[in-house]
Write an enzyme that holds these catalytic residues in place. Structure first.
Site: not given
Length: 577
Positions: A192-193
Site C-alpha cells: 500500500i506504500e
C-alpha cells in the site's frame, strides 16, 4: 519440578492417534535430528504408553527433549497442537496436546525452534503460507475494509504485478520481521506504500518501497547523496522501516496506532489521542479524528491481509513465491559501471536496477562502500568474472569544479556533449555549476584507471545556480509632468531600479522628454524586446545593438526583469536614435 499429571484412560486413544499422525507427518524432520535426540523421542513415546496404563507422568522427565536451534514457526489456529514461537519471545508455558490433560513445557519439545515438527509446523515451501502463519495484528472490520477489498478484487492483474515485484524482496523482509518478533502483516505494508516499486517517488518526495521522506530517512540512518539514495535500498530501508515501526509500537502499544503514526506522524497521532482524552472519548484507531488518507491506511492493509489469507475468496491468483532466499550481497571493491556489473552477473541493466535501485549514477564507486545485490544463483559467476576482469570496468569518474562554469565549457573539457553531461548529473537547463560541485565525468588521460578517493566522496555534492539572463539597455522618454513613480509604473519596473539605473537623486519630478534607461530581458539572439504598460506611443532607443527602424514591435507578451519582479506587459513603439 513440574506438576505430576495423570492421563485419564478415555483420552488415550485420541492422544495416540494425534501423536501418531504428527510423527508420520514430520518423519523427515525427526530423521534429520541428531542421534542424541533419538532417546528423548523414545522417552516421549514411552510416556504416552505409560499414560495409557493410567500411570502418573512427570511430563518434563518423560519428554525431556532437548530443543534444537532454529527459527520459530507462527502459531497455528484451531484445536490441537499449538506451537509456541520462540522468535516472538514465547514463554515456557505448557502446551496443550490433542486437547487432553497431558501438558509439555515448550523447552521439552524437540524440533526446529523448540517445536515438535509436524506436517503443519514444518517451514512451508510457499512464502505466502509463512506470512499467513505470522499474522498477529488484530483484525479490523469496517466498510472501508470492504471497499478496499472490492477495489483490489476488481484489479487482479494489478495485484499480480505487485506480487511479482514483491517476490524479489519478500523473503528478506519476512526474515527480518520474524527475527525481531514482529507480526508478518508488516511485510505487506509496501503493497500500500509503493506497490513494491523501489523507484516510487511521491509528491511529498517520499521514496522507496517504504516511502521515506528525506528528513525521516536521515533520522533513521539512510544516506542520501550524489551517488546513492538508501531510501531506495531494499536492505537499508527495510532496516530503517522496522526500526521506525518498532519505535512507534513501543510508543503507542498498539499496532493500528503505530501504523497510523507511520503514515501521519507520531506527533499528529499523539495530539489526536490527547484531544479524545480531553473529551472523554476512546483513543483507539477507529475513534480518532484523522485525515482521510490515514483513515483509509489501516483498512487498506487489512484488505491486503484478507486477500493474502484467502485469495480464492476474492478470485485472485497469487503467484507462487518460494520460501527461500532470493538474493545475496557482494561487497564492491573497485569502481564499476552499472552496465558492466550487470553484464558480469549475466543480467540486464533493468534486472540489476530492480535489485540495486539505490545507485543514482551509472557508475558504482568503491569509495562509497556499496553492497551489490544479486540473485543467489548469480553470485559465484559474478565474483569469478570480476576477479578475471583485467580492463577498467568504470567509464566514469568524479571531478570537482574549481570555479563557477557553464555546462558547455565543462563538457568540452571532457569531450562529452553538454546534453549528456546534464543527464549524467541531473543539471537543469539554464543553470551554472558552482565552484566546489562534484560531477560525474568520463574517464580520460590520468583518470583512466584512478579510483575515486574516500575524501572526495565525503565532500561530494552538487550545487547549481541560475544562469544570468542577458539584458539590453533601452532609453525611454518621460512625459510632461511625469514623476519617477509614474514612469516606473508605466515602464513595468521598480522605482528603486529606475533611480539606480539613472543615478537619480531624491527628486521625484522628471522633465518632459527626459531620457531614462530601462534594462529589459532578451532571449538569445532575438530582437530586443521592449515592454511598457504605456497606452500611447512614446520615444525609445536601443544602445549596444543595431538600431531598430521606427515601428511598433508586435509583441503581446514581453518580459521585464529587475531585482524585484518579472512581469508581462504590452508593446511599445521604437524609434531610431
Amino acid at each position: 519440578m513440574p506438576p505430576q499429571l495423570s492421563v485419564p484412560p478415555f483420552a488415550v486413544l485420541p492422544l495416540i492417534r494425534r501423536l501418531a499422525l504428527a510423527l508420520v507427518g514430520g518423519v523427515f524432520a525427526i530423521a534429520a535430528l541428531p542421534a542424541v535426540h533419538a532417546e528423548p523421542v523414545a522417552a516421549a513415546a514411552a510416556a504416552v504408553e505409560a499414560g495409557a496404563a493410567g500411570i502418573a507422568i512427570d511430563a518434563a522427565s518423560a519428554a525431556g527433549i532437548e530443543a534444537s536451534a532454529g527459527r520459530g514457526i507462527a502459531p497455528a489456529s484451531g484445536e490441537g497442537f499449538r506451537p509456541q514461537v520462540d522468535s516472538w519471545g514465547g514463554s515456557e508455558s505448557p502446551q496443550a496436546v490433542g486437547g487432553v490433560g497431558l501438558s509439555l513445557p515448550a523447552s521439552a519439545i524437540g524440533g526446529a525452534g523448540g517445536v515438535l515438527a509436524t506436517s503443519a509446523d514444518v517451514a512451508p515451501p510457499d512464502l505466502w503460507e509463512r506470512i499467513r502463519r505470522g499474522f498477529n495484528v488484530p483484525d479490523l472490520s469496517s466498510p472501508l475494509v470492504e471497499s478496499r477489498e472490492r477495489w483490489y478484487a476488481d484489479r487482479p492483474d494489478q495485484v499480480k504485478r505487485m506480487a511479482e515485484r514483491a517476490s524479489r524482496y519478500l523473503f528478506h523482509i519476512v526474515d527480518e520481521i520474524e527475527r525481531r518478533g514482529m507480526p508478518t502483516e508488516i511485510a505487506l505494508l509496501p503493497f500500500i506504500e509503493s506497490a513494491f516499486n523501489p523507484q516510487a517517488l511521491s509528491p511529498a518526495a517520499a521514496s522507496g518501497i517504504w516511502q521515506f521522506i528525506p528528513g525521516t530517512g536521515k533520522t533513521f540512518g539512510l544516506r542520501q547523496n550524489l551517488f546513492r539514495d538508501e531510501r531506495r535500498d531494499v536492505l537499508e530501508s527495510t532496516r530503517a522501516a522496522l526500526d521506525y515501526l518498532t519505535k512507534l509500537h513501543d510508543m503507542f502499544g498498539d499496532w493500528h496506532l503505530a501504523l497510523a503514526a507511520y503514515n501521519w506522524g507520531e506527533g499528529a497521532v499523539q495530539r489526536a489521542i490527547d484531544k479524545n482524552q480531553r473529551k472523554g472519548l476512546p483513543t483507539d484507531y477507529a475513534s480518532l479524528d484523522m485525515p482521510t488518507e490515514t483513515r483509509n491506511y489501516v483498512p487498506r492493509l487489512q484488505a491486503v491481509k484478507n486477500i493474502v489469507a484467502n485469495p480464492g475468496e476474492f478470485r485472485i491468483d497469487l503467484p507462487r513465491i518460494d520460501n527461500e532466499r532470493y538474493f545475496a550481497t557482494v561487497p564492491c571493491t573497485r569502481d564499476i559501471d552499472v552496465a558492466s556489473a550487470a553484464r558480469l552477473a549475466g543480467m540486464t541493466v533493468e534486472e540489476f536496477h530492480a535489485l540495486n535501485p539505490s545507485f543514482n549514477r551509472p557508475v558504482i564507486l568503491a569509495a562509497t562502500q556499496p553492497q551489490i545485490v544479486l540473485p543467489v544463483d548469480r553470485v559465484e559467476a559474478f565474483q569469478r568474472a570480476l576477479e578475471a576482469a583485467d580492463a577498467t570496468l568504470a567509464s566514469y569518474t568524479t571531478a570537482v569544479v574549481g570555479r563557477r562554469e557553464r555546462v558547455e565549457t565543462i563538457a568540452a573539457r571532457y569531450g562529452i556533449e553538454s546534453s549528456d553531461l546534464r543527464a549524467l548529473n541531473n543539471i537543469p537547463r539554464g543553470m551554472l555549476v558552482r565552484a566546489g560541485a562534484t560531477l560525474i565525468v568520463p574517464r580520460n588521460g590520468d583518470t583512466a584507471n584512478a579510483a575515486v578517493s574516500d575524501a572526495a566522496m565525503a565532500q561530494a555534492g552538487n550545487a547549481f545556480e541560475p544562469e544570468p539572463t542577458p539584458s539590453r539597455r533601452v532609453l525611454l522618454a518621460a512625459r510632461n509632468g511625469e514623476t519617477v513613480s509614474e514612469f516606473a509604473r508605466r515602464s513595468g519596473v521598480s522605482v528603486a531600479s529606475v533611480r539606480e539605473w539613472n543615478k537619480l537623486g531624491s527628486s521625484e519630478r522628471l522633465s518632459a522628454g527626459q531620457r531614462l534607461a530601462v534594462y529589459v530581458e532578451q532571449a538569445g539572439r532575438e530582437a530586443v524586446k521592449v515592454a511598457s504598460t504605456v497606452a500611447s506611443a512614446g520615444l525609445a532607443s536601443v544602445s549596444g545593438a543595431k538600431a531598430v527602424a521606427a515601428k511598433t514591435v508586435e509583441k503581446t507578451a514581453v518580459v521585464h526583469r529587475d531585482a524585484n519582479h518579472v512581469r508581462a506587459s504590452a508593446p511599445v513603439p521604437l524609434r531610431r536614435r
